[in-house]
Scaffold this motif. Structure first.
Motif, PDB file in Angstrom:
ATOM      1  N   CYS A 137     -77.739   4.154  -3.059  1.00  0.00           N
ATOM      2  CA  CYS A 137     -77.841   3.607  -4.414  1.00  0.00           C
ATOM      3  C   CYS A 137     -77.894   2.074  -4.366  1.00  0.00           C
ATOM      4  O   CYS A 137     -78.685   1.448  -5.075  1.00  0.00           O
ATOM      5  CB  CYS A 137     -76.676   4.093  -5.274  1.00  0.00           C
ATOM      6  SG  CYS A 137     -75.066   3.837  -4.500  1.00  0.00           S
ATOM      7  N   CYS A 171     -79.507   9.525  -4.723  1.00  0.00           N
ATOM      8  CA  CYS A 171     -78.194   9.804  -4.134  1.00  0.00           C
ATOM      9  C   CYS A 171     -78.197  11.198  -3.518  1.00  0.00           C
ATOM     10  O   CYS A 171     -78.429  12.179  -4.201  1.00  0.00           O
ATOM     11  CB  CYS A 171     -77.095   9.706  -5.186  1.00  0.00           C
ATOM     12  SG  CYS A 171     -75.520  10.351  -4.569  1.00  0.00           S
ATOM     13  N   PRO A 172     -77.954  11.296  -2.212  1.00  0.00           N
ATOM     14  CA  PRO A 172     -78.098  12.591  -1.550  1.00  0.00           C
ATOM     15  C   PRO A 172     -77.010  13.596  -1.911  1.00  0.00           C
ATOM     16  O   PRO A 172     -77.181  14.784  -1.689  1.00  0.00           O
ATOM     17  CB  PRO A 172     -78.037  12.236  -0.060  1.00  0.00           C
ATOM     18  CG  PRO A 172     -77.303  10.960   0.007  1.00  0.00           C
ATOM     19  CD  PRO A 172     -77.598  10.234  -1.267  1.00  0.00           C
ATOM     20  N   THR A 173     -75.896  13.113  -2.422  1.00  0.00           N
ATOM     21  CA  THR A 173     -74.806  14.056  -2.698  1.00  0.00           C
ATOM     22  C   THR A 173     -74.646  14.349  -4.197  1.00  0.00           C
ATOM     23  O   THR A 173     -73.675  14.977  -4.600  1.00  0.00           O
ATOM     24  CB  THR A 173     -73.463  13.512  -2.169  1.00  0.00           C
ATOM     25  OG1 THR A 173     -73.189  12.275  -2.843  1.00  0.00           O
ATOM     26  CG2 THR A 173     -73.535  13.240  -0.675  1.00  0.00           C
ATOM     27  N   LEU A 197     -74.022  10.702  -8.593  1.00  0.00           N
ATOM     28  CA  LEU A 197     -74.303   9.832  -9.741  1.00  0.00           C
ATOM     29  C   LEU A 197     -74.997  10.605 -10.852  1.00  0.00           C
ATOM     30  O   LEU A 197     -75.800  11.498 -10.604  1.00  0.00           O
ATOM     31  CB  LEU A 197     -75.204   8.673  -9.309  1.00  0.00           C
ATOM     32  CG  LEU A 197     -74.658   7.749  -8.229  1.00  0.00           C
ATOM     33  CD1 LEU A 197     -75.732   6.743  -7.797  1.00  0.00           C
ATOM     34  CD2 LEU A 197     -73.409   7.016  -8.721  1.00  0.00           C
ATOM     35  N   THR A 257     -70.344   9.748  -0.418  1.00  0.00           N
ATOM     36  CA  THR A 257     -70.017   9.535   0.997  1.00  0.00           C
ATOM     37  C   THR A 257     -70.187   8.071   1.407  1.00  0.00           C
ATOM     38  O   THR A 257     -70.057   7.723   2.581  1.00  0.00           O
ATOM     39  CB  THR A 257     -70.878  10.411   1.931  1.00  0.00           C
ATOM     40  OG1 THR A 257     -72.249  10.130   1.688  1.00  0.00           O
ATOM     41  CG2 THR A 257     -70.609  11.892   1.721  1.00  0.00           C
ATOM     42  N   GLY A 258     -70.533   7.227   0.414  1.00  0.00           N
ATOM     43  CA  GLY A 258     -70.409   5.788   0.627  1.00  0.00           C
ATOM     44  C   GLY A 258     -71.354   5.085   1.588  1.00  0.00           C
ATOM     45  O   GLY A 258     -70.999   4.051   2.132  1.00  0.00           O
ATOM     46  N   LEU A 277     -67.526   2.980  -3.056  1.00  0.00           N
ATOM     47  CA  LEU A 277     -68.577   2.512  -3.937  1.00  0.00           C
ATOM     48  C   LEU A 277     -67.990   1.866  -5.187  1.00  0.00           C
ATOM     49  O   LEU A 277     -67.097   2.407  -5.833  1.00  0.00           O
ATOM     50  CB  LEU A 277     -69.487   3.679  -4.365  1.00  0.00           C
ATOM     51  CG  LEU A 277     -70.595   3.274  -5.343  1.00  0.00           C
ATOM     52  CD1 LEU A 277     -71.599   2.353  -4.678  1.00  0.00           C
ATOM     53  CD2 LEU A 277     -71.293   4.481  -5.918  1.00  0.00           C
ATOM     54  N   GLY A 289     -74.325   4.072   0.531  1.00  0.00           N
ATOM     55  CA  GLY A 289     -75.005   3.083  -0.292  1.00  0.00           C
ATOM     56  C   GLY A 289     -76.512   3.184  -0.394  1.00  0.00           C
ATOM     57  O   GLY A 289     -77.205   2.167  -0.445  1.00  0.00           O
TER      58      GLY A 289
HETATM   59  S1  SF4 Z   1     -75.991   7.000  -2.874  1.00  0.00           S
HETATM   60 FE1  SF4 Z   1     -74.557   8.474  -3.710  1.00  0.00          FE
HETATM   61  S2  SF4 Z   1     -73.252   9.027  -2.004  1.00  0.00           S
HETATM   62 FE2  SF4 Z   1     -74.326   7.164  -1.409  1.00  0.00          FE
HETATM   63  S3  SF4 Z   1     -72.934   5.497  -1.989  1.00  0.00           S
HETATM   64 FE3  SF4 Z   1     -74.320   5.810  -3.698  1.00  0.00          FE
HETATM   65  S4  SF4 Z   1     -73.228   7.266  -4.992  1.00  0.00           S
HETATM   66 FE4  SF4 Z   1     -72.229   7.352  -3.034  1.00  0.00          FE
END
Ligand code: SF4
Ligand code: HEM
Lengths: 335, 63
Positions: free
Chosen positions: B16, B54-56, B59, B11-12, B32, B14
């Motif tokens: 990470c 990463c909440p979703t 990665l 969901t971008g 990303l 960041g």
């Molecule tokens: S933490 Fe996960 S969801 Fe958020 S930008 Fe990075 S890869 Fe995407």
């Protein structure tokens, strides 16, 4: 207890209640404004706002901390982000308070009235931008399209309401109750004053320990087995972030302790998954800058009365707390 | 170790990038960019934190 049927509660912000795939498309409209890069670029503005508010806090005298200091900061930042002029920021705050703290008898406006007042105000800001777009979030959302269609009036409104309410009470609650945690753990406060490089981990611990948002309610879209129980498809689940954040299977024997050096600290104060808090980098920045500036000025803080909480089930923040601040610089004058 | 990213899940915002800024960057379009798919020796810890943070669950690490 909820009976498991989704119900419409008005007024309800919609990004936070929309399922994928539309959720992702909506979120992408504004997520660009909340990336680490964009948020770091806001640091000087955030610091200027924090400093101007802290300039009014004098050591040695009793002062009200929650409304008088902390509450002023997040609302200015979020109102600025949305594109509201500075002279309206205090009015903004009253409406935002009323729209979440409606069960609190001291907040005079009902949440419906506050919602109405905000809607009329946003309408004005939008009208001003019909002719001339500016580079704030309102303008971005006015031009935004999801699947080739621009946002409806209602969608645009609920976006603005969500951003204001989500970004304000929550951050304020973190800073106020985070301060209370430091006051109740004087050795941790001393450690932080001596070593400000601990501020980022201290903020993560405040997020865990305080859990500024108590819960979200979600509906299961499929059967899920969890610790020997089945959550059935369609059932309502109240996610209690505070309970997750004290889970001894994750945080071990020290789960109940406040430890500003805790690492790793996989708390869920911002939720997780698709709907994880969009504003988390901003919230972290605000809290970090606040404590950097605050602790550089004041190395002692004591409560001089009771901490009164808002009567709200979702973001039960601090309504009032009186404190006396002490600073090494003015020496023996305080104590 | 290699970083595998699932764009459909990302969901971008960041998280990470905040944890491992030398490896992840959300660009101006909110997409990303994995700056280095191969995890450098000295960045293993922060990359692991980013993957776990990463909440979703977008990665993943692959050896
Ligand atoms: S933490 Fe996960 S969801 Fe958020 S930008 Fe990075 S890869 Fe995407
Ligand atoms: C300490 C401060 C904050 C806390 C504890 C917090 C907490 C949360 C939580 C728990 C959620 C729901 C997550 C879920 O459903 O899983 C959420 C969502 C959200 N937050 Fe925050 N928040 C904070 C600050 C902010 C700020 C500063 C903003 C930005 C302006 C913001 C904007 C949002 C938005 C837009 C959502 C909805 C995201 C979505 O549904 O996709 N929050 N927040």
């Amino acid at each position: 207890m909820p009976d498991g049927k989704p119900r419409t509660v008005s007024p309800r912000p919609m990004l936070i209640t929309t399922d994928p795939p539309r959720h992702k498309a909506l979120r992408q409209l504004i997520s660009k404004g909340f990336t680490p890069k964009h948020i770091s670029a806001m640091e000087p503005d955030v610091r200027a706002i924090v400093r101007s508010v802290l300039d009014s806090a004098k050591p040695g005298i009793e002062l009200e901390y929650a409304e008088g200091i902390v509450a002023k900061i997040p609302v200015r930042i979020i109102a600025d982000l949305l594109g509201a002029p500075a002279e309206d920021w205090e009015q903004f705050r009253a409406w935002s308070d009323a729209s979440v703290g409606s069960a609190d008898p001291d907040v005079k406006l009902s949440s419906q009235e506050a919602f109405g007042a905000l809607t009329a105000y946003f309408r004005q800001l939008i009208d001003l931008r019909e002719q001339n777009r500016t580079n704030d979030l309102i303008s971005i959302l006015m031009d935004a399209e999801v699947e080739g269609e621009s946002l409806s009036h209602d969608e645009l409104m609920s976006f603005l309401h969500l951003l204001l309410v989500a970004g304000n009470e929550t951050t304020r609650n973190l800073i106020a109750l985070g301060t209370v945690a430091l006051i109740n753990h004087p050795e941790q406060l001393r450690m932080l004053v001596h070593d400000p490089s601990l501020i980022p981990t201290a903020i993560e611990e405040m997020l865990r320990y305080v859990s500024p948002v108590t819960h979200m309610t979600r509906w299961a879209t499929e059967d899920v087995d969890l610790r020997g129980k089945t959550i059935k498809k369609g059932q309502a689940v109240v996610l209690l972030y505070g309970a997750a954040n004290r889970d001894e299977e994750v945080f071990g024997d020290t789960a109940e302790q406040f430890d500003i050096t805790r690492r790793p600290n996989p708390h869920l104060a911002f939720g997780t998954g698709e709907h994880a808090c969009l504003g988390l980098s901003l919230a972290r920045l605000e809290a970090r800058v606040f404590f950097e500036e605050f602790l550089a000025r004041f190395d002692r803080v004591e409560l001089t009365g009771e901490v009164l909480r808002m009567r709200s089930t979702m973001v039960p923040g601090v309504r009032t707390m009186h404190v006396r601040l002490g600073s090494a610089n003015e020496g023996a004058a305080v104590r | 170790m290699k970083i595998v990213m699932d764009r459909a899940k990302c969901t971008g915002i960041g998280i990470c990038e905040a944890l491992a800024p030398t490896i992840f960057e959300v660009d101006d379009n909110g997409e990303l960019v994995v700056l280095s798919a191969e995890v450098p020796e000295d960045a293993q810890n922060e990359v692991t934190e980013a993957v776990e943070g990463c909440p979703t669950m977008a990665l993943r690490l692959q050896s």
